[in-house]
Motif scaffolding. Structure first.
Motif, PDB file in Angstrom:
ATOM      1  N   ARG A 149       0.814  -1.215   0.000  1.00 46.28           N
ATOM      2  CA  ARG A 149       0.000   0.000   0.000  1.00 46.28           C
ATOM      3  C   ARG A 149       0.852   1.272   0.000  1.00 46.28           C
ATOM      4  N   GLN A 150       1.840   1.318   0.883  1.00 43.69           N
ATOM      5  CA  GLN A 150       2.652   2.537   0.983  1.00 43.69           C
ATOM      6  C   GLN A 150       3.409   2.802  -0.318  1.00 43.69           C
ATOM      7  N   GLU A 151       3.942   1.748  -0.914  1.00 46.66           N
ATOM      8  CA  GLU A 151       4.649   1.923  -2.184  1.00 46.66           C
ATOM      9  C   GLU A 151       3.696   2.430  -3.259  1.00 46.66           C
ATOM     10  N   MET A 152       2.487   1.892  -3.269  1.00 47.34           N
ATOM     11  CA  MET A 152       1.479   2.312  -4.262  1.00 47.34           C
ATOM     12  C   MET A 152       1.139   3.786  -4.100  1.00 47.34           C
ATOM     13  N   GLU A 153       0.895   4.187  -2.845  1.00 47.25           N
ATOM     14  CA  GLU A 153       0.534   5.579  -2.578  1.00 47.25           C
ATOM     15  C   GLU A 153       1.664   6.531  -2.976  1.00 47.25           C
ATOM     16  N   LYS A 154       2.916   6.111  -2.696  1.00 51.39           N
ATOM     17  CA  LYS A 154       4.080   6.925  -3.045  1.00 51.39           C
ATOM     18  C   LYS A 154       4.188   7.087  -4.560  1.00 51.39           C
ATOM     19  N   LEU A 155       4.079   5.969  -5.295  1.00 51.88           N
ATOM     20  CA  LEU A 155       4.190   6.021  -6.751  1.00 51.88           C
ATOM     21  C   LEU A 155       3.052   6.834  -7.374  1.00 51.88           C
ATOM     22  N   LEU A 156       1.844   6.702  -6.814  1.00 55.34           N
ATOM     23  CA  LEU A 156       0.707   7.471  -7.316  1.00 55.34           C
ATOM     24  C   LEU A 156       0.945   8.966  -7.091  1.00 55.34           C
ATOM     25  N   GLU A 158       3.733  10.414  -7.005  1.00 58.16           N
ATOM     26  CA  GLU A 158       4.785  10.846  -7.926  1.00 58.16           C
ATOM     27  C   GLU A 158       4.265  10.970  -9.356  1.00 58.16           C
ATOM     28  N   GLY A 159       2.961  10.634  -9.555  1.00 62.09           N
ATOM     29  CA  GLY A 159       2.346  10.797 -10.864  1.00 62.09           C
ATOM     30  C   GLY A 159       2.313   9.552 -11.738  1.00 62.09           C
ATOM     31  N   MET A 160       2.692   8.420 -11.181  1.00 64.00           N
ATOM     32  CA  MET A 160       2.676   7.182 -11.971  1.00 64.00           C
ATOM     33  C   MET A 160       1.237   6.696 -12.119  1.00 64.00           C
ATOM     34  N   SER A 161       0.894   6.165 -13.292  1.00 66.58           N
ATOM     35  CA  SER A 161      -0.463   5.664 -13.524  1.00 66.58           C
ATOM     36  C   SER A 161      -0.667   4.340 -12.783  1.00 66.58           C
ATOM     37  N   LYS A 162      -1.917   4.023 -12.529  1.00 68.19           N
ATOM     38  CA  LYS A 162      -2.227   2.786 -11.794  1.00 68.19           C
ATOM     39  C   LYS A 162      -1.796   1.533 -12.551  1.00 68.19           C
ATOM     40  N   PRO A 163      -1.974   1.458 -13.859  1.00 65.51           N
ATOM     41  CA  PRO A 163      -1.462   0.276 -14.582  1.00 65.51           C
ATOM     42  C   PRO A 163       0.060   0.137 -14.480  1.00 65.51           C
ATOM     43  N   LYS A 164       0.773   1.271 -14.506  1.00 56.26           N
ATOM     44  CA  LYS A 164       2.233   1.218 -14.389  1.00 56.26           C
ATOM     45  C   LYS A 164       2.654   0.829 -12.974  1.00 56.26           C
ATOM     46  N   ILE A 165       1.895   1.283 -11.986  1.00 54.10           N
ATOM     47  CA  ILE A 165       2.169   0.893 -10.595  1.00 54.10           C
ATOM     48  C   ILE A 165       2.015  -0.626 -10.464  1.00 54.10           C
ATOM     49  N   ALA A 166       0.956  -1.159 -11.050  1.00 55.67           N
ATOM     50  CA  ALA A 166       0.714  -2.601 -10.979  1.00 55.67           C
ATOM     51  C   ALA A 166       1.881  -3.364 -11.575  1.00 55.67           C
TER      52      ALA A 166
END
Length: 184
Positions: A149-156, A158-166
């Motif tokens: 979760r924390q990594e996801m929130e950080k990447l989001l 930073e402007g990363m898209s959800k598919p790229k986060i996945a």
């Protein structure tokens, strides 16, 4: 009139060599085989190929009725479709030969028992899982997406898209959406 064989085991680590050898001894010149669960007809490509290969006057041969189907509905549908094509079936280990009235009757009875066996096995598995959970031995799979979760929130952030986060975190896109939705 040709004898066409079909062999099936449920898992990749099982071996269907014995079935194939027995089908050859029975006179099958063409044999289709696969390693797939028999609880459903879906996804069984070798069975589909076999059914497409069969012609009027042929006999589909297998070792046991549960190699063909575990569901009485699937079995009855298969038999009905084969009868419409003029194809009979024969099980080597059971007295099933739909070229005879006795064989047809026995087929119906065995179909019910094959499905009953599958249902009993499922029931036992569920009982075993429930007992293991009670004893704390079965905890299930660790929630991998929630742990990130924390990594996801950080990447989001930073402007990363959800598919790229996945893709970056090795989880499904749906998991990213679910985790981030519950964080909001």
């Amino acid at each position: 009139m040709a004898l066409v064989g079909y062999a099936r085991v449920s898992t990749l680590d099982q071996d269907h060599t014995t079935q194939i050898d027995r089908l050859k001894v029975a006179g099958c010149k063409k044999i289709f085989s696969e390693k797939k669960s028999g609880t459903s007809k879906k996804g069984r490509t070798a069975l589909d190929e076999c059914l497409n290969y069969l012609r009027e006057g042929d006999t589909l041969v297998f070792t046991k009725i549960d190699r063909l189907a575990r569901s009485s509905r699937d079995l009855h549908n298969l038999v009905h479709d084969l009868e419409d094509k003029g194809v009979t079936i024969m099980a080597l280990d059971q007295a099933i030969d739909t070229r005879t009235p006795h064989g047809k009757a026995f087929l119906g009875m065995l179909a019910v028992f094959a499905e009953f066996e599958t249902n009993i096995r499922k029931e036992r598995q569920l009982e075993g899982i429930a007992k293991a959970k009670q004893e704390g031995a079965y905890t299930g799979r660790k929630p991998t997406a929630q742990a990130k979760r924390q990594e996801m929130e950080k990447l989001l952030a930073e402007g990363m898209s959800k598919p790229k986060i996945a893709k970056a975190l090795g989880v499904s896109v749906a998991s990213v959406y679910n985790v981030l939705k519950s964080a909001a």
